[in-house]
Design a protein around this motif. Structure first.
Motif, PDB file in Angstrom:
ATOM      1  N   LEU A  15       0.826  -1.212   0.000  1.00 41.67           N
ATOM      2  CA  LEU A  15       0.000   0.000   0.000  1.00 41.67           C
ATOM      3  C   LEU A  15       0.858   1.259   0.000  1.00 41.67           C
ATOM      4  O   LEU A  15       0.555   2.231  -0.702  1.00 41.67           O
ATOM      5  CB  LEU A  15      -0.949  -0.004   1.195  1.00 41.67           C
ATOM      6  N   ARG A  16       1.944   1.243   0.769  1.00 41.78           N
ATOM      7  CA  ARG A  16       2.857   2.390   0.808  1.00 41.78           C
ATOM      8  C   ARG A  16       3.446   2.641  -0.574  1.00 41.78           C
ATOM      9  O   ARG A  16       3.532   3.790  -1.031  1.00 41.78           O
ATOM     10  CB  ARG A  16       3.973   2.113   1.827  1.00 41.78           C
ATOM     11  N   ILE A  19       0.830   4.162  -2.854  1.00 44.48           N
ATOM     12  CA  ILE A  19       0.646   5.586  -2.542  1.00 44.48           C
ATOM     13  C   ILE A  19       1.802   6.397  -3.126  1.00 44.48           C
ATOM     14  O   ILE A  19       1.588   7.445  -3.738  1.00 44.48           O
ATOM     15  CB  ILE A  19       0.513   5.792  -1.017  1.00 44.48           C
ATOM     16  N   PHE A  24      -2.818   5.721  -5.535  1.00 43.62           N
ATOM     17  CA  PHE A  24      -3.817   6.313  -4.642  1.00 43.62           C
ATOM     18  C   PHE A  24      -3.388   7.753  -4.400  1.00 43.62           C
ATOM     19  O   PHE A  24      -2.432   8.006  -3.683  1.00 43.62           O
ATOM     20  CB  PHE A  24      -3.895   5.556  -3.308  1.00 43.62           C
ATOM     21  N   ARG A  29      -9.652   6.949  -1.525  1.00 42.89           N
ATOM     22  CA  ARG A  29     -10.038   5.929  -0.567  1.00 42.89           C
ATOM     23  C   ARG A  29      -9.257   4.646  -0.856  1.00 42.89           C
ATOM     24  O   ARG A  29      -9.146   4.221  -1.995  1.00 42.89           O
ATOM     25  CB  ARG A  29     -11.535   5.659  -0.668  1.00 42.89           C
ATOM     26  N   LEU A  30      -8.725   4.042   0.209  1.00 42.01           N
ATOM     27  CA  LEU A  30      -8.053   2.755   0.074  1.00 42.01           C
ATOM     28  C   LEU A  30      -9.092   1.650  -0.084  1.00 42.01           C
ATOM     29  O   LEU A  30     -10.252   1.823   0.293  1.00 42.01           O
ATOM     30  CB  LEU A  30      -7.198   2.468   1.309  1.00 42.01           C
ATOM     31  N   LEU A  36      -9.173  -6.193   0.905  1.00 45.50           N
ATOM     32  CA  LEU A  36      -7.764  -6.499   1.161  1.00 45.50           C
ATOM     33  C   LEU A  36      -7.603  -7.902   1.744  1.00 45.50           C
ATOM     34  O   LEU A  36      -6.661  -8.616   1.396  1.00 45.50           O
ATOM     35  CB  LEU A  36      -7.155  -5.457   2.098  1.00 45.50           C
ATOM     36  N   ILE A  51      -2.941  -1.275   8.130  1.00 46.61           N
ATOM     37  CA  ILE A  51      -3.500   0.074   8.058  1.00 46.61           C
ATOM     38  C   ILE A  51      -3.016   0.913   9.240  1.00 46.61           C
ATOM     39  O   ILE A  51      -2.683   2.092   9.085  1.00 46.61           O
ATOM     40  CB  ILE A  51      -5.037   0.021   8.028  1.00 46.61           C
ATOM     41  N   VAL A  60      -2.182   7.744   6.049  1.00 47.00           N
ATOM     42  CA  VAL A  60      -3.624   7.598   5.862  1.00 47.00           C
ATOM     43  C   VAL A  60      -4.372   8.123   7.080  1.00 47.00           C
ATOM     44  O   VAL A  60      -3.820   8.200   8.176  1.00 47.00           O
ATOM     45  CB  VAL A  60      -4.032   6.128   5.600  1.00 47.00           C
ATOM     46  N   TRP A  68     -10.665   4.307   4.929  1.00 43.34           N
ATOM     47  CA  TRP A  68      -9.335   4.901   5.073  1.00 43.34           C
ATOM     48  C   TRP A  68      -8.978   5.647   3.805  1.00 43.34           C
ATOM     49  O   TRP A  68      -9.194   5.155   2.698  1.00 43.34           O
ATOM     50  CB  TRP A  68      -8.303   3.814   5.353  1.00 43.34           C
ATOM     51  N   TYR A  69      -8.403   6.825   3.987  1.00 45.06           N
ATOM     52  CA  TYR A  69      -8.073   7.706   2.868  1.00 45.06           C
ATOM     53  C   TYR A  69      -6.614   8.135   2.950  1.00 45.06           C
ATOM     54  O   TYR A  69      -6.070   8.299   4.041  1.00 45.06           O
ATOM     55  CB  TYR A  69      -8.963   8.957   2.888  1.00 45.06           C
ATOM     56  N   VAL A  70      -6.021   8.357   1.766  1.00 44.53           N
ATOM     57  CA  VAL A  70      -4.652   8.856   1.712  1.00 44.53           C
ATOM     58  C   VAL A  70      -4.668  10.281   2.232  1.00 44.53           C
ATOM     59  O   VAL A  70      -5.467  11.115   1.790  1.00 44.53           O
ATOM     60  CB  VAL A  70      -4.092   8.801   0.280  1.00 44.53           C
TER      61      VAL A  70
END
Length: 77
Positions: A15-16, A19, A24, A29-30, A36, A51, A60, A68-70
């Motif tokens: 995820l990192r 981003i 993202f 939004r994740l 996941l 997360i 996030v 969850w959002y960036v």
């Protein structure tokens, strides 16, 4: 040979990286926890731990009932 087990660190790293690449954008939004979980084949707590690691890094933010959002990065003054 068996596949290595996916850990929360693997999910957080993926995820990192997404981003960082811009997959993202800030404010995006994740994927949901259930998505996941299905994608990585892991338990709910594994996703929560991933997360939480991103939240601790300030990448996030969570909006109750929404996901969850960036996080939008503010310029340092």
């Amino acid at each position: 040979m068996p596949q290595p087990r996916t850990t929360w660190r693997d999910i957080a790293n993926d995820l990192r990286a997404a981003i960082s690449r811009g997959d993202f954008a800030p404010g995006a939004r994740l994927p949901s926890r259930s998505r996941l979980m299905k994608q990585y084949g892991v338990a709910p707590q594994t996703v929560v731990n991933a997360i939480n690691a991103l939240r601790a890094e300030g990448l996030v933010i969570g909006l109750t009932g929404s996901g969850w959002y960036v996080r939008r990065q503010r310029p340092v003054m």
